[in-house]
Scaffold this motif. Structure first.
Motif, PDB file in Angstrom:
ATOM      1  N   THR A 198      45.064  29.589  44.839  1.00 34.31           N
ATOM      2  CA  THR A 198      45.933  30.374  44.055  1.00 34.31           C
ATOM      3  C   THR A 198      46.452  31.516  44.599  1.00 34.31           C
ATOM      4  OG1 THR A 198      46.316  31.139  41.915  1.00 34.31           O
ATOM      5  CG2 THR A 198      44.281  31.532  42.758  1.00 34.31           C
ATOM      6  N   GLY A 199      47.807  31.808  44.270  1.00 28.91           N
ATOM      7  CA  GLY A 199      48.420  32.869  44.724  1.00 28.91           C
ATOM      8  C   GLY A 199      48.418  34.143  43.988  1.00 28.91           C
ATOM      9  N   LEU A 200      47.962  33.853  42.640  1.00 35.38           N
ATOM     10  CA  LEU A 200      47.561  34.889  41.589  1.00 35.38           C
ATOM     11  C   LEU A 200      46.559  34.518  40.683  1.00 35.38           C
ATOM     12  CD1 LEU A 200      50.335  37.120  39.551  1.00 35.38           C
ATOM     13  CD2 LEU A 200      48.001  37.005  38.916  1.00 35.38           C
ATOM     14  N   LEU A 201      45.415  35.292  41.185  1.00 37.53           N
ATOM     15  CA  LEU A 201      44.127  34.829  40.527  1.00 37.53           C
ATOM     16  C   LEU A 201      43.712  36.140  39.376  1.00 37.53           C
ATOM     17  CD1 LEU A 201      41.332  33.239  40.254  1.00 37.53           C
ATOM     18  CD2 LEU A 201      40.757  34.692  42.362  1.00 37.53           C
ATOM     19  N   VAL A 202      43.333  35.687  38.316  1.00 37.15           N
ATOM     20  CA  VAL A 202      42.898  36.785  37.120  1.00 37.15           C
ATOM     21  C   VAL A 202      41.356  36.340  37.067  1.00 37.15           C
ATOM     22  CG1 VAL A 202      43.265  37.883  35.129  1.00 37.15           C
ATOM     23  CG2 VAL A 202      45.121  36.951  36.477  1.00 37.15           C
ATOM     24  N   GLY A 203      40.303  37.444  37.063  1.00 37.51           N
ATOM     25  CA  GLY A 203      39.067  37.049  36.523  1.00 37.51           C
ATOM     26  C   GLY A 203      39.003  37.771  34.951  1.00 37.51           C
ATOM     27  N   ALA A 204      38.735  36.575  34.120  1.00 34.69           N
ATOM     28  CA  ALA A 204      38.811  36.966  32.898  1.00 34.69           C
ATOM     29  C   ALA A 204      37.687  36.405  32.246  1.00 34.69           C
ATOM     30  CB  ALA A 204      39.861  36.495  31.876  1.00 34.69           C
ATOM     31  N   ASP A 205      36.381  36.363  33.296  1.00 28.19           N
ATOM     32  CA  ASP A 205      35.070  35.721  33.246  1.00 28.19           C
ATOM     33  C   ASP A 205      34.092  36.440  32.839  1.00 28.19           C
ATOM     34  OD1 ASP A 205      35.666  36.646  35.850  1.00 28.19           O
ATOM     35  OD2 ASP A 205      34.691  35.173  36.858  1.00 28.19           O
ATOM     36  N   GLY A 206      34.416  37.655  32.074  1.00 31.36           N
ATOM     37  CA  GLY A 206      33.046  38.398  31.669  1.00 31.36           C
ATOM     38  C   GLY A 206      32.004  39.247  32.435  1.00 31.36           C
ATOM     39  N   ALA A 207      31.014  39.467  31.734  1.00 30.91           N
ATOM     40  CA  ALA A 207      30.101  40.488  32.464  1.00 30.91           C
ATOM     41  C   ALA A 207      29.604  39.841  33.927  1.00 30.91           C
ATOM     42  CB  ALA A 207      29.031  40.550  31.651  1.00 30.91           C
ATOM     43  N   TRP A 208      29.377  38.598  34.176  1.00 36.85           N
ATOM     44  CA  TRP A 208      28.962  38.319  35.222  1.00 36.85           C
ATOM     45  C   TRP A 208      29.990  37.705  36.202  1.00 36.85           C
ATOM     46  CZ3 TRP A 208      24.721  41.104  36.281  1.00 36.85           C
ATOM     47  CH2 TRP A 208      23.975  41.441  35.024  1.00 36.85           C
ATOM     48  N   SER A 209      31.167  38.064  35.996  1.00 36.78           N
ATOM     49  CA  SER A 209      32.165  37.629  36.740  1.00 36.78           C
ATOM     50  C   SER A 209      31.913  37.037  38.251  1.00 36.78           C
ATOM     51  CB  SER A 209      33.608  38.764  36.600  1.00 36.78           C
ATOM     52  OG  SER A 209      34.589  38.103  37.390  1.00 36.78           O
ATOM     53  N   ARG A 210      32.547  35.860  38.673  1.00 35.01           N
ATOM     54  CA  ARG A 210      32.531  35.628  40.023  1.00 35.01           C
ATOM     55  C   ARG A 210      33.789  36.084  40.702  1.00 35.01           C
ATOM     56  NH1 ARG A 210      27.307  33.958  41.006  1.00 35.01           N
ATOM     57  NH2 ARG A 210      26.701  32.561  39.533  1.00 35.01           N
ATOM     58  N   VAL A 211      34.749  36.556  39.845  1.00 36.04           N
ATOM     59  CA  VAL A 211      36.038  36.971  40.656  1.00 36.04           C
ATOM     60  C   VAL A 211      35.856  38.350  41.061  1.00 36.04           C
ATOM     61  CG1 VAL A 211      38.361  37.252  40.197  1.00 36.04           C
ATOM     62  CG2 VAL A 211      37.257  35.277  39.305  1.00 36.04           C
ATOM     63  N   ARG A 212      35.194  39.185  40.314  1.00 36.48           N
ATOM     64  CA  ARG A 212      34.944  40.600  40.467  1.00 36.48           C
ATOM     65  C   ARG A 212      34.545  41.044  41.843  1.00 36.48           C
ATOM     66  NH1 ARG A 212      30.565  42.106  37.630  1.00 36.48           N
ATOM     67  NH2 ARG A 212      31.762  42.111  35.409  1.00 36.48           N
ATOM     68  N   PRO A 213      33.587  40.257  42.616  1.00 34.37           N
ATOM     69  CA  PRO A 213      33.316  40.446  43.971  1.00 34.37           C
ATOM     70  C   PRO A 213      34.434  40.713  44.736  1.00 34.37           C
ATOM     71  CG  PRO A 213      31.623  39.198  43.117  1.00 34.37           C
ATOM     72  CD  PRO A 213      32.865  39.136  42.194  1.00 34.37           C
ATOM     73  N   LEU A 214      35.548  40.213  44.552  1.00 35.24           N
ATOM     74  CA  LEU A 214      36.739  40.205  45.291  1.00 35.24           C
ATOM     75  C   LEU A 214      37.449  41.604  45.397  1.00 35.24           C
ATOM     76  CD1 LEU A 214      38.754  36.667  44.292  1.00 35.24           C
ATOM     77  CD2 LEU A 214      37.259  37.531  46.460  1.00 35.24           C
ATOM     78  N   VAL A 215      37.218  42.522  44.397  1.00 38.58           N
ATOM     79  CA  VAL A 215      37.781  43.742  44.285  1.00 38.58           C
ATOM     80  C   VAL A 215      36.903  44.681  44.075  1.00 38.58           C
ATOM     81  CG1 VAL A 215      39.647  42.754  43.316  1.00 38.58           C
ATOM     82  CG2 VAL A 215      37.872  43.534  41.710  1.00 38.58           C
ATOM     83  N   SER A 216      35.752  44.457  43.837  1.00 40.46           N
ATOM     84  CA  SER A 216      34.646  45.463  43.514  1.00 40.46           C
ATOM     85  C   SER A 216      33.106  45.121  43.764  1.00 40.46           C
ATOM     86  CB  SER A 216      34.767  46.005  42.020  1.00 40.46           C
ATOM     87  OG  SER A 216      33.569  46.877  41.678  1.00 40.46           O
ATOM     88  N   ASP A 217      32.206  46.023  44.322  1.00 42.27           N
ATOM     89  CA  ASP A 217      30.823  45.553  44.509  1.00 42.27           C
ATOM     90  C   ASP A 217      29.833  45.989  43.247  1.00 42.27           C
ATOM     91  OD1 ASP A 217      30.767  48.250  44.874  1.00 42.27           O
ATOM     92  OD2 ASP A 217      30.027  48.378  46.843  1.00 42.27           O
TER      93      ASP A 217
END
Length: 359
Positions: free
Chosen positions: A148-167
């Motif tokens: 995808t060209g625009l990805l949104v992590g709306a996947d809660g506390a244990w987000s699998r998307v969050r590591p793309l932007v934050s540790d």
């Protein structure tokens, strides 16, 4: 926009995002781990605030539908001590400033407002990686992948998307909750139903408490809350020995197996530098202990992001930057709600909070 927005997570934030995008003619695809919309209970009562949740639903064009879900009289609350002594009884004042709805019904309203096939069920994200030039690949437990060209992590506390932007990693807040349900309580558990009243009830002592809400159809939804280490296994039957029986019945009379939930939080003021093609909303971005704001903020995040994307259809990076700036500015100093509820002065500290008096 030429490409669909990819949203991971079909909670309230992700669904509001998809709905407001749809209102603006922008396609979105939502991937959700649940097998279907009724795969699990969706939590209890939510008070929808006029400063965040209600504007989000208005942006989604769902105010009328939301109003039909409101349960009257639920904005009342009562505070007890462990002996069953009533310390505060605040009836619903009828103003409807923070109307109460059931989370599952609100979620269904949002699902019904989306084009068929928007939500892909049974797609549990297991990870995501950058491909360059703002594009990302998401992997799922079933072995499939999407780019995808625009990805949104709306996947809660244990987000699998969050590591793309934050540790950042959620940390345990020191409180565990055991969730119970009593059905047809007015008939089968009249003393407990009377204690809860028409809305919410708090029975508190230092280090522990019982919170309950009256849902529709005579259901009482209760939570035992205890300050415990993270490895506590949830054996709560002896924790409330000596408490009034109309209070402990909310736990011992459960019609479903009690569910243990440990509470986590992200660092206060969590934020990140702009990463092309990806962002977060809701608990994935700003997980907090339950304080009445989480669902409302998630919906506002979703609506605001969608509006930013609609305002800059040819410049998604400008839209994401605008969204993050606004979301970060909404971050407020966290109140330690559990110090109020379960601290040394409980339950009197809770009474003081509700009445504005000094504890």
């Amino acid at each position: 926009m030429q490409n669909s927005v990819t949203i991971i997570g079909a909670g309230l934030g992700g669904l509001v995002l998809a709905r407001v995008l749809h209102v603006h003619g922008i396609p979105a695809t939502v991937y959700e781990a649940d097998a279907g919309p009724h795969a699990r209970r969706q939590g209890g009562m939510l008070d929808i605030h006029p400063w965040n949740g209600q504007p989000a639903l208005e942006a989604a064009g769902l105010t009328d539908g939301f109003r039909k879900l409101v349960l009257p009289g639920r904005e009342s609350y009562r505070v007890f001590d462990r002996t069953g002594k009533l310390l505060l009884d605040r009836p619903d004042d009828g103003t409807g400033e923070r109307p109460e709805v059931q989370r599952g019904e609100l979620r269904q309203l949002l699902l019904d407002s989306l084009p068929p096939g928007t939500v892909h069920w049974g797609r549990k994200a297991t990870g995501a990686r950058a491909l360059g030039e703002g594009r990302h690949e998401v992997s799922f437990a079933d072995g499939t992948k999407v780019v995808t060209g625009l990805l949104v992590g709306a996947d809660g506390a244990w987000s699998r998307v969050r590591p793309l932007v934050s540790d950042a990693i959620p940390s345990y807040v020191g409180v565990s909750v055991v969730e119970t349900f009593l059905f047809d309580a007015d008939t089968r558990h009249p003393a407990a139903a009377k204690a809860v009243g028409a809305g919410s009830m708090f029975a508190l002592a230092p280090g522990k408490g019982i919170l309950a809400h009256r849902e529709s159809g005579g259901t009482l939804h209760a939570y035992a809350q205890l300050r415990k280490p993270q490895d506590w296994l949830g054996e709560f039957t002896g924790e409330f020995d000596g408490w009034a029986p109309e209070l402990t019945a909310l736990l011992t009379g459960s019609d479903v197996p009690p569910v243990l939930r440990r509470l986590f939080t992200l660092p206060a003021g969590h934020r990140w530098d702009r990463v092309p093609g990806v962002t977060l909303i809701g608990d994935a971005a700003h997980l907090m202990p339950p304080n009445g704001e989480g669902a409302n903020l998630a919906m506002l995040d979703g609506a605001s992001l969608a509006q930013a994307v609609a305002a800059h259809p040819d410049d998604p990076e400008k839209a994401l930057a605008e969204h993050e700036k606004a979301m970060f500015s909404r971050a407020v100093e966290e109140e330690d709600v559990y110090e109020t509820m379960l601290g040394a002065d409980a339950p009197h500290s809770m009474v003081a909070m509700f009445t504005g008096a000094e504890a």
